[in-house]
Each structure stands twice: as C-alpha cells, then as structure tokens.
Design a protein around this motif. Structure first.
Motif, PDB file in Angstrom:
ATOM      1  N   ASN A 153      17.560  51.920  33.091  1.00 44.88           N
ATOM      2  CA  ASN A 153      18.950  51.425  33.017  1.00 44.88           C
ATOM      3  C   ASN A 153      19.946  52.553  33.224  1.00 44.88           C
ATOM      4  N   GLU A 154      19.697  53.672  32.551  1.00 42.75           N
ATOM      5  CA  GLU A 154      20.597  54.824  32.706  1.00 42.75           C
ATOM      6  C   GLU A 154      20.598  55.303  34.157  1.00 42.75           C
ATOM      7  N   THR A 155      19.408  55.350  34.742  1.00 40.57           N
ATOM      8  CA  THR A 155      19.290  55.827  36.121  1.00 40.57           C
ATOM      9  C   THR A 155      20.082  54.909  37.053  1.00 40.57           C
ATOM     10  N   ARG A 156      19.938  53.604  36.827  1.00 38.22           N
ATOM     11  CA  ARG A 156      20.629  52.649  37.706  1.00 38.22           C
ATOM     12  C   ARG A 156      22.142  52.869  37.652  1.00 38.22           C
ATOM     13  N   ILE A 157      22.649  53.107  36.453  1.00 40.47           N
ATOM     14  CA  ILE A 157      24.094  53.326  36.317  1.00 40.47           C
ATOM     15  C   ILE A 157      24.515  54.572  37.101  1.00 40.47           C
ATOM     16  N   LEU A 158      23.723  55.630  36.975  1.00 40.98           N
ATOM     17  CA  LEU A 158      24.061  56.872  37.697  1.00 40.98           C
ATOM     18  C   LEU A 158      23.974  56.665  39.208  1.00 40.98           C
ATOM     19  N   VAL A 159      22.943  55.961  39.645  1.00 38.85           N
ATOM     20  CA  VAL A 159      22.787  55.693  41.084  1.00 38.85           C
ATOM     21  C   VAL A 159      23.986  54.877  41.578  1.00 38.85           C
ATOM     22  N   GLU A 160      24.403  53.900  40.782  1.00 39.59           N
ATOM     23  CA  GLU A 160      25.510  53.040  41.215  1.00 39.59           C
ATOM     24  C   GLU A 160      26.853  53.773  41.195  1.00 39.59           C
ATOM     25  N   GLN A 161      26.897  54.900  40.476  1.00 39.78           N
ATOM     26  CA  GLN A 161      28.114  55.732  40.559  1.00 39.78           C
ATOM     27  C   GLN A 161      28.090  56.598  41.816  1.00 39.78           C
ATOM     28  N   GLY A 162      26.893  56.824  42.356  1.00 43.66           N
ATOM     29  CA  GLY A 162      26.776  57.637  43.571  1.00 43.66           C
ATOM     30  C   GLY A 162      25.966  58.911  43.394  1.00 43.66           C
ATOM     31  N   HIS A 163      25.438  59.123  42.180  1.00 40.26           N
ATOM     32  CA  HIS A 163      24.647  60.345  41.961  1.00 40.26           C
ATOM     33  C   HIS A 163      23.336  60.315  42.744  1.00 40.26           C
ATOM     34  N   LYS A 164      22.894  61.524  43.135  1.00 34.16           N
ATOM     35  CA  LYS A 164      21.601  61.659  43.820  1.00 34.16           C
ATOM     36  C   LYS A 164      20.691  62.662  43.109  1.00 34.16           C
ATOM     37  N   ARG A 165      21.281  63.468  42.224  1.00 37.06           N
ATOM     38  CA  ARG A 165      20.522  64.497  41.494  1.00 37.06           C
ATOM     39  C   ARG A 165      20.753  64.302  40.010  1.00 37.06           C
ATOM     40  N   VAL A 166      19.683  64.338  39.229  1.00 41.21           N
ATOM     41  CA  VAL A 166      19.882  64.346  37.781  1.00 41.21           C
ATOM     42  C   VAL A 166      19.142  65.531  37.160  1.00 41.21           C
ATOM     43  N   LEU A 167      19.636  65.917  35.997  1.00 38.41           N
ATOM     44  CA  LEU A 167      18.972  66.913  35.174  1.00 38.41           C
ATOM     45  C   LEU A 167      18.443  66.170  33.956  1.00 38.41           C
TER      46      LEU A 167
ATOM     47  N   ARG B 282      36.166  63.143  32.683  1.00 33.51           N
ATOM     48  CA  ARG B 282      36.491  62.316  33.856  1.00 33.51           C
ATOM     49  C   ARG B 282      35.244  61.667  34.464  1.00 33.51           C
ATOM     50  N   SER B 283      35.474  60.552  35.164  1.00 35.05           N
ATOM     51  CA  SER B 283      34.368  59.870  35.833  1.00 35.05           C
ATOM     52  C   SER B 283      33.952  60.679  37.062  1.00 35.05           C
ATOM     53  N   LEU B 284      32.790  60.326  37.622  1.00 33.43           N
ATOM     54  CA  LEU B 284      32.343  61.019  38.834  1.00 33.43           C
ATOM     55  C   LEU B 284      33.407  60.895  39.928  1.00 33.43           C
ATOM     56  N   ASP B 285      33.948  59.679  40.115  1.00 31.84           N
ATOM     57  CA  ASP B 285      34.911  59.488  41.206  1.00 31.84           C
ATOM     58  C   ASP B 285      36.167  60.349  41.007  1.00 31.84           C
ATOM     59  N   GLU B 286      36.607  60.472  39.754  1.00 34.21           N
ATOM     60  CA  GLU B 286      37.787  61.310  39.495  1.00 34.21           C
ATOM     61  C   GLU B 286      37.490  62.777  39.801  1.00 34.21           C
ATOM     62  N   VAL B 287      36.303  63.229  39.439  1.00 38.96           N
ATOM     63  CA  VAL B 287      35.933  64.630  39.717  1.00 38.96           C
ATOM     64  C   VAL B 287      35.857  64.836  41.232  1.00 38.96           C
ATOM     65  N   ILE B 288      35.239  63.885  41.920  1.00 42.72           N
ATOM     66  CA  ILE B 288      35.088  64.023  43.380  1.00 42.72           C
ATOM     67  C   ILE B 288      36.470  64.059  44.054  1.00 42.72           C
TER      68      ILE B 288
ATOM     69  N   TYR C 229      28.554  59.234  50.059  1.00 40.78           N
ATOM     70  CA  TYR C 229      29.269  58.882  48.833  1.00 40.78           C
ATOM     71  C   TYR C 229      30.536  58.092  49.181  1.00 40.78           C
ATOM     72  N   LEU C 230      31.264  58.569  50.174  1.00 40.17           N
ATOM     73  CA  LEU C 230      32.528  57.908  50.531  1.00 40.17           C
ATOM     74  C   LEU C 230      32.286  56.476  51.017  1.00 40.17           C
ATOM     75  N   GLU C 231      31.241  56.288  51.828  1.00 44.33           N
ATOM     76  CA  GLU C 231      30.945  54.952  52.375  1.00 44.33           C
ATOM     77  C   GLU C 231      30.525  53.983  51.272  1.00 44.33           C
ATOM     78  N   ASP C 232      29.691  54.476  50.327  1.00 45.93           N
ATOM     79  CA  ASP C 232      29.002  53.556  49.416  1.00 45.93           C
ATOM     80  C   ASP C 232      29.626  53.439  48.032  1.00 45.93           C
ATOM     81  N   TYR C 233      30.360  54.468  47.585  1.00 47.00           N
ATOM     82  CA  TYR C 233      30.753  54.464  46.168  1.00 47.00           C
ATOM     83  C   TYR C 233      32.212  54.824  45.890  1.00 47.00           C
TER      84      TYR C 233
END
Ligand code: SAM
Ligand code: SF4
Length: 466
Positions: A121-135, A362-368, A418-422
């Motif tokens: 579930n956590e992974t799905r949320i990160l993927v749907e934000q646009g992340h590709k790398r996790v620690l 901030r959210s991922l989108d705000e940081v980007i 990222y720009l196209e999808d998220y």
C-alpha cells in the motif's frame, strides 16, 4: 593513519585527527586560497587540506569556499538532483540509541510493523506520486520472520505496480548484516546499501548507544567491508551531526573513505549528512551536545563536495526547504521528497510513530516545482545500477566526466515521465521550460541522446534510458 587489525577492525585514529585539527586551527588566508585552488582541480583533498578549509571563519574566505564548491558541483553534476523517498517498514528496535524515537525503551512511541500488504500500500502511494526510487528503512528487530522480513519487503516493493509506474531502485538502510545476509540482499537487486556510523568518536559512540547490538562500534564500522565483500559495490556512509564535533567527524569520515578506497579500490557511492532533529522521548535529539549551526552545516556540504568530488551527497527532509535549496548549489546531489518517517505514514500520517521531526513537509510535486523553478533537473533515473554501472565501473566513468553523457539524458527523460504522468499543471509548465532550456544548453552526444529519450517519453514510451 588508518589501520586494519586482523581481518575486520578498522581503527579510526583519533589522536591523528586531533593533531591535524590543532595544526590547522587558524590557517592563514594564503594557505586557504591555495587549498581552494587545488580543490577547483576536482581531484579531491587530503586530510590536512580539508582541515585548512574547516578552519575558515573569515566571510570573504567563506564566500570563496562556497563559490569553489558551487563550481565543482555544477561542473561534475550539472543541474541534476536525484529524487527518492524513504519507506519505513517497521519501527521496532532492540537498540537504545539515545537520539532516536525508535529506541527499545521508548514507551512514548507507537510501534508498528507493516505487513507485506501494508508495504504494498505504501509503495503504491509513492508510485502514484511519481517516485521511482525508495530507501527502505527499519529499526533493528524483525521478530516474526527475522531478516527474511526485509527480503520479502524488497520483493513486495519491486512487485507493486500502479498505472504507468513502479519502483525501479530500492536502496536499503537497515542495521549491519553478516556477509551471508549481505549476499542475500544483493540477490534481491538492491541499489545502494547505506548505514551511518552516527559518530566516529569512540567515547561518544559508547555514551549514546546504551544497549543492543549497535553498541558494538566495530561491528558497525566494518559493515561496509562485509557489504562490499558480498558483492554490493554501491555503499553509502554518513554521520549524524550534533553528537560530537563536526570537524572531527569529517576527518574520521575521510579515514573511513580512504580505508574503503585502499582495500577495495573504490570509496562509498554516497555520503549522508543528517543533523539531529527532535524525536519523541529523546532529550539529546532536542538538545544536541554539539549543535551544528546553519553556516557550519553549509560548510560541511561544501567541504565534502571538494574533498570527495565524485561521491554523491544526500540531503533528507530533516532540513528545511530553505536549507535544502542553499545546499543543492553547494554540493548536494540527491534529495528525499514528500517523506514520512513512520511506518505506514504515507497511508495514514500518525506522528506518534515517527522516527524524528521533519524540516520540509512539502509534497513531492511542491518540491519538484521548486527545484525545477530554480533551474535544477529533478532526476528519477535508475539507469546506472540497472546497466551494471556501479562501484569501480561508475567511478571510471564519473572521474573523466563521461557519466554526464548518461546522467543528463536520463535525468531529462525521467523528469519528462514525471511531467507526463504525475505533475500538477503548474509543475508541468515550469518543468517543460526547464527541460527545453537544459536541452538547449547540451551539446554533442548528450544532446542527441537527451532529445531522443525525451521525445520517446512524449510519444508514450516509458523507462527509456542509456
Ligand atoms: N536502525 C538502523 C540504524 O540505526 O542504522 C537503520 C535505520 S535508522 C532508522 C536511520 C538513521 O536515522 C540512523 O542511522 C540515524 O542516523 C538517523 N536518526 C536517528 N534518530 C535521528 C534524529 N533524532 N534526528 C535525525 N536523524 C536521526
Ligand atoms: Fe534503532 Fe536505528 Fe533508531 Fe538506533 S537509530 S534506535 S538502531 S532505529
């Protein structure tokens, strides 16, 4: 001098460090300028030279240090900033690190161990934000399944897909392992294995690590040797700044790096620079014994950039947005974004199970948006490790500057993804402009590759890299 005793124990030579610091407590301006000139050649620095830079207090010389670090950063890394998110899977821990909310005896913390479904579930949320790398991060206790829990977590994260996205690289920050366990981690196709010594100062180490396996300084400092022996050739080290004198820690970190270079021919892939942040049930986290001022923190980043120019520097969301912006220019090459430090925190943000407080919420989108607006290219690239460009192979490409012919195009194509999808419409506008400007500035092969990959993404292809 750094020594190896028997097969394992690395000796951080504390006396040598104190003497070096004492010799350069007040370096004269001419010497500082000479060291900066050498640093600008991008071949790194010796401990004596690093100590000279650490002694800078004069505003003009400080400006010179920051300018040199900016130039080196820009020359080696260009405008790219690699983006990742931490994924905390469990906060149970057998250790008693006085600075950490996860410590065993902290009764104020709500304990949580994610199930594999919870991790998905956590992974799905990160993927749907646009992340590709996790620690992947955990405390040191996996009561049900032991270390297999971490291995299964890795499988779960890689197997979780959502829409056009997936996690393409998992870096791991878990307690030191045996060579055999590291081998199993390597088989799971992790990217970088990362662990921080916290403090290299033996007495301080003993004082802040009161119980559990982590009390063993040597077991921890030799973790990277075992990881590399097991075939993991991208390793990340770091210091938790605030526990002891930062100048000592930098020289000790250099001894650790030189040890790895001498023994394995290549140093760490990354260095992390966490500063102590407030943590539930921890007094020392709120009142660090050796607080690092903002100016000193910027000095740390700049000096590391000049000392080990080809080693990535990671900046987490422990720091504020403003501090993060300032240190991108000085040397930071990887940042986390949109982070939570409690297991399950992306799905349900329960602060009472967090490891420490964040400075950047901030959210991922705000940081980007912010990063792109400042002209940086947020990169979600995972190309190197998937093509086997790790360890020595990576450094062989990085040192003559050849890696840029891969990093620049891959950074642009993953940002375009990222720009196209998220991305939000505002981020997309700023991002498109940033990509166009970056492409216009490239020449030769990187430009050709960059244009080709960005166009492929615009046409609907995904996960294209070189
Ligand atoms: N349990 C493993 C360990 O200790 O190495 C891995 C995960 S631990 C959660 C990750 C890192 O968080 C630690 O290495 C430490 O540097 C950092 N950390 C712990 N407490 C912190 C605090 N109060 N502020 C900032 N960083 C902290
Ligand atoms: Fe446990 Fe790591 Fe926190 Fe120490 S820093 S208490 S080992 S999670």
């Amino acid at each position: 001098m750094l020594e190896t005793i028997g097969a394992e124990t690395i000796l951080i030579d504390e006396q040598n460090i104190h003497h070096t610091l004492a010799r350069h407590a007040n370096s004269d301006p001419a010497r500082v300028r000479a060291v900066l000139a050498k640093a600008a050649e991008m071949n790194g620095l010796e401990a004596e030279e690093t100590a000279v830079l650490m002694s800078i207090t004069d505003t003009k010389l400080l400006h010179g240090l920051f300018e040199t670090a900016r130039t080196v950063k820009e020359t080696i890394y260009g405008k790219r900033l690699v983006i990742f998110a931490p994924l905390y899977v469990a906060n149970l821990c057998n250790n008693e690190c006085t600075y950490c909310a996860f410590r065993a005896r902290n009764e104020e913390l709500k304990r949580r161990v994610l199930t594999q479904q919870g991790i998905a579930n956590e992974t799905r949320i990160l993927v749907e934000q646009g992340h590709k790398r996790v620690l992947l991060v955990a405390g040191e206790s996996y009561p049900q399944e032991g270390f297999d829990y971490i291995l299964k977590a890795i499988d779960t994260i890689y197997a979780t897909k959502s829409g056009p996205g997936e996690i393409r690289r998992i870096n791991v920050n878990v307690a030191p392992l045996t060579v055999e366990e590291f081998r199993r981690l390597k088989e799971r196709k992790i990217g970088t294995y990362q662990i921080f010594q916290e403090t290299y100062h033996h007495d301080t180490y003993k004082r802040v690590h009161l119980a559990g396996k982590k009390r063993d300084y040597d077991w921890r400092i030799t973790a990277m040797d075992r990881a590399i022996e097991a075939g993991i050739d991208d390793v990340g080290i770091g210091v938790l700044f605030g526990l002891y004198d930062w100048k000592f820690e930098i020289l000790a970190l250099m001894q650790h790096i030189r040890h790895l270079e001498n023994k394995f021919g290549v140093g760490p892939h990354t260095v992390s620079v966490p500063r102590l942040e407030p943590a539930t049930g921890s007094d020392i986290a709120t009142h660090p014994p050796f607080p690092v001022t903002d100016t000193d923190f910027k000095k740390i980043v700049a000096i590391l950039r000049l000392t080990v120019p080809y080693t990535g520097i990671i900046m987490s969301t422990r720091e504020t947005a403003q501090m993060r912006r300032e240190t991108f220019e000085l040397g930071v090459s990887q940042i986390s974004a949109g982070s939570r430090t409690n297991p399950g925190g992306y799905e349900d943000d329960a602060e009472d199970s967090s490891q420490f407080s964040l400075g950047d919420h901030r959210s991922l989108d705000e940081v980007i948006y912010d990063v792109a607006e400042k002209g940086f290219i947020p990169s979600f690239c995972t190309g190197c490790y998937r093509l086997g460009r790790t360890g020595q192979d990576f450094m062989d490409l990085a040192k003559p500057g050849d890696i840029k012919a891969h990093c620049n195009p891959n950074g642009l194509s993953t940002f375009q993804e990222y720009l196209e999808d998220y991305a939000s419409p505002e981020t997309r506008n700023v991002g498109e402009e940033t990509i166009a400007k970056a492409l216009a500035q490239l020449t030769g092969l990187p430009k050709k590759r960059g244009e080709k990959l960005v166009n492929l993404v615009k046409e609907g292809k995904r996960d294209v890299y070189c």
